[in-house]
Design a protein around this motif. Structure first.
Motif, PDB file in Angstrom:
ATOM      1  N   UNK A   1       2.220   0.173  -3.035  1.00 54.98           N
ATOM      2  CA  UNK A   1       2.972  -0.235  -4.227  1.00 54.98           C
ATOM      3  C   UNK A   1       4.432  -0.689  -3.700  1.00 54.98           C
ATOM      4  N   UNK A   2       5.004  -0.021  -2.750  1.00 52.35           N
ATOM      5  CA  UNK A   2       6.061  -0.080  -2.317  1.00 52.35           C
ATOM      6  C   UNK A   2       6.326  -1.627  -1.834  1.00 52.35           C
ATOM      7  N   UNK A   3       5.432  -2.365  -1.547  1.00 54.56           N
ATOM      8  CA  UNK A   3       5.315  -3.604  -0.988  1.00 54.56           C
ATOM      9  C   UNK A   3       5.365  -4.770  -2.107  1.00 54.56           C
ATOM     10  N   UNK A   4       4.785  -4.441  -3.402  1.00 55.18           N
ATOM     11  CA  UNK A   4       4.747  -5.271  -4.176  1.00 55.18           C
ATOM     12  C   UNK A   4       6.057  -6.172  -4.438  1.00 55.18           C
ATOM     13  N   UNK A   5       5.846  -7.728  -4.434  1.00 54.60           N
ATOM     14  CA  UNK A   5       6.996  -8.369  -4.764  1.00 54.60           C
ATOM     15  C   UNK A   5       7.389  -8.511  -6.272  1.00 54.60           C
ATOM     16  N   UNK A   6       6.583  -8.057  -7.067  1.00 59.71           N
ATOM     17  CA  UNK A   6       7.020  -8.092  -8.571  1.00 59.71           C
ATOM     18  C   UNK A   6       6.081  -7.125  -9.315  1.00 59.71           C
ATOM     19  N   UNK A   7       6.618  -6.681 -10.608  1.00 58.46           N
ATOM     20  CA  UNK A   7       5.928  -6.002 -11.545  1.00 58.46           C
ATOM     21  C   UNK A   7       5.387  -7.074 -12.619  1.00 58.46           C
ATOM     22  N   UNK A   8       4.091  -6.773 -12.685  1.00 58.62           N
ATOM     23  CA  UNK A   8       3.397  -7.927 -13.396  1.00 58.62           C
ATOM     24  C   UNK A   8       3.913  -8.021 -15.115  1.00 58.62           C
TER      25      UNK A   8
ATOM     26  N   UNK B   1      -4.222   5.738  -2.534  1.00 59.46           N
ATOM     27  CA  UNK B   1      -4.569   6.407  -1.277  1.00 59.46           C
ATOM     28  C   UNK B   1      -3.803   6.117  -0.012  1.00 59.46           C
ATOM     29  N   UNK B   2      -4.071   6.667   1.224  1.00 52.47           N
ATOM     30  CA  UNK B   2      -3.580   5.939   2.421  1.00 52.47           C
ATOM     31  C   UNK B   2      -4.719   5.154   2.910  1.00 52.47           C
ATOM     32  N   UNK B   3      -4.475   3.671   2.869  1.00 49.76           N
ATOM     33  CA  UNK B   3      -5.338   2.938   3.673  1.00 49.76           C
ATOM     34  C   UNK B   3      -5.431   2.906   4.962  1.00 49.76           C
TER      35      UNK B   3
ATOM     36  N   UNK C   1      -0.510   3.074  -9.081  1.00 52.28           N
ATOM     37  CA  UNK C   1      -0.089   4.667  -8.347  1.00 52.28           C
ATOM     38  C   UNK C   1       1.188   4.126  -7.681  1.00 52.28           C
ATOM     39  N   UNK C   2       2.504   4.393  -8.428  1.00 50.98           N
ATOM     40  CA  UNK C   2       3.740   3.841  -8.084  1.00 50.98           C
ATOM     41  C   UNK C   2       4.436   4.814  -6.653  1.00 50.98           C
ATOM     42  N   UNK C   3       3.775   5.817  -6.486  1.00 46.60           N
ATOM     43  CA  UNK C   3       4.085   6.573  -5.442  1.00 46.60           C
ATOM     44  C   UNK C   3       3.285   6.419  -4.280  1.00 46.60           C
ATOM     45  N   UNK C   4       2.199   5.455  -4.189  1.00 44.28           N
ATOM     46  CA  UNK C   4       1.501   5.153  -3.425  1.00 44.28           C
ATOM     47  C   UNK C   4       2.140   4.148  -2.196  1.00 44.28           C
ATOM     48  N   UNK C   5       1.934   4.133  -1.033  1.00 46.48           N
ATOM     49  CA  UNK C   5       2.573   3.292   0.160  1.00 46.48           C
ATOM     50  C   UNK C   5       2.439   1.724  -0.314  1.00 46.48           C
TER      51      UNK C   5
END
Length: 402
Positions: free
Chosen positions: A333-340, A24-26, A327-331
């Protein structure tokens, strides 16, 4: 669903901002720990005085004990059949014989809380004696006298206890936001308290570290959850989260296991910290310790390498919170430095996924991982079982050598 994102502030108060769950939008927040330098200095000075007392009484160092106490301090100790047992400082110091100076006498001391008001401070410490079945709780009153903090009063009580002095280290991120954004992030309170309760009930002392030390940003606090409510208002835990340590302050030989806590900030800063990585691998390789992680906390494992240069996760079964569940289209997620899942797999790990809303725990040698917060208790129990088995093997080996 909305959650509380929180920061532990001065005096153990928790400040919270309501924010949306990931996806969601925090709500943007600027909450930070604004502890002043003078407060930090006073805290460290009080802690130093208490550490003199603890070290002196554990290693029979009379000079340390004398330095910690004011000469006119009042001591009220615990003695069966005597409701008030007052002991002069000089008599108390004399119990720790110079002939045994430097020898560990079995007392394991732990500072639980410190509260400072101007020139006065109160504090609480726990004293353990392994195998005794009890603990002493010391309550202190300290005063700053001519610029130096000294204990002016100590009272002690004896209580039944399962604590045995063995230690487990919780590793958390101190990132307050997702990347360079203003999207709030924090360590999962649920994962903290579920694992913390499990280890404490089994008698373990729990320490907390973050890359920089200090107050831990907290997320996902549900004040209607009885377990959350119990620990949210427990001073000992909140003090530990307010004053998390750094890897440089610790010794690998003191710990039986490490436990990486997840949460929305766990992918930031922990895996890249060389001091944390060195401490963890020393615990694992030099002292046969256990490494565990839950949910996004598994991100802390991705850079760890064994002494032969291989990634720790290579060839091992590992779980955590996979990008498939994000939720890969959420804001955020765009900042994650890695995909686990992707990163663990690239490192040679065998990433496994259970049902999304169920506990899922994997044990591979001395590595234990859990998929989500529902797995926290199961991971802690698996770690405790491995420690118990290791201790039994060591005891059998020592017995055989005798």
């Amino acid at each position: 669903m909305r959650y509380l994102y929180c920061w532990t502030l001065l005096l153990g108060i928790v400040a919270c901002n309501v924010a949306a769950a990931p996806g969601q939008n925090p709500a943007p927040t600027a909450a930070e720990n604004h502890q002043s330098l003078s407060d930090a200095d006073s805290y460290q000075a009080v802690r130093h005085t208490l550490e003199l007392y603890l070290h002196g009484t554990s290693y029979n160092q009379q000079a340390d004990i004398q330095e910690a106490f004011h000469p006119q301090a009042e001591l009220f100790l615990a003695k069966e059949g005597q409701p008030v047992w007052q002991v002069p400082v000089a008599d108390y110091v004399s119990w720790f014989k110079p002939a045994k100076a430097g020898q560990f006498n079995g007392r394991i001391g732990e500072i639980l809380s410190i509260d400072i008001e101007g020139e006065l401070a109160t504090a609480k410490a726990e004293i353990l004696q392994k195998g005794s079945g009890h603990r002493y709780v010391d309550m202190f009153l300290l005063k700053r006298i001519e610029g130096k903090w000294q204990i002016i009063s100590k009272a002690a009580v004896r209580q039944p206890s399962v604590q045995h002095g063995e230690r487990v280290l919780f590793i958390l991120s101190d990132a307050h936001f997702h990347g360079q954004s203003n999207l709030p992030a924090g360590a999962s309170f649920s994962e903290i308290v579920k694992a913390y309760r499990t280890f404490k009930q089994a008698g373990y002392t729990v320490d907390f570290i973050t890359p920089k030390g200090g107050a831990v940003p907290l997320a996902y606090i549900d004040t209607s959850d009885p377990l959350h409510k119990e620990y949210l208002y427990q001073q000992d835990l909140m003090q530990a989260l307010k004053y998390s340590k750094t890897a440089a302050q610790l010794k690998a030989g003191d710990y039986q296991a490490v436990h990486y806590i997840g949460g929305s900030n766990a992918v930031y800063g922990v895996a890249e910290d060389p001091a944390i990585a060195q401490l963890v691998m020393d615990i694992y390789q030099q002292h046969q310790g256990i490494i565990s992680a839950v949910c996004h906390g598994t991100a802390g494992l991705v850079q760890l390498k064994t002494k032969d240069g291989k990634y720790l996760v290579s060839g091992k079964q590992v779980t955590g919170y996979p990008e498939d569940f994000e939720q890969q289209d959420a804001p955020y997620f765009q900042h994650f430095p890695l995909l686990l899942k992707k990163t663990i797999t690239e490192r040679g790990g065998i990433f496994k996924v259970g049902q999304r809303s169920e506990a899922f725990v994997l044990v591979d040698g001395h590595l234990v991982t859990g998929q989500n917060h529902l797995s926290s208790e199961g991971v802690a129990k698996a770690v405790i079982q491995l420690i118990t088995q290791k201790n039994q093997r060591q005891a059998a080996t020592a017995s055989g050598a005798d």
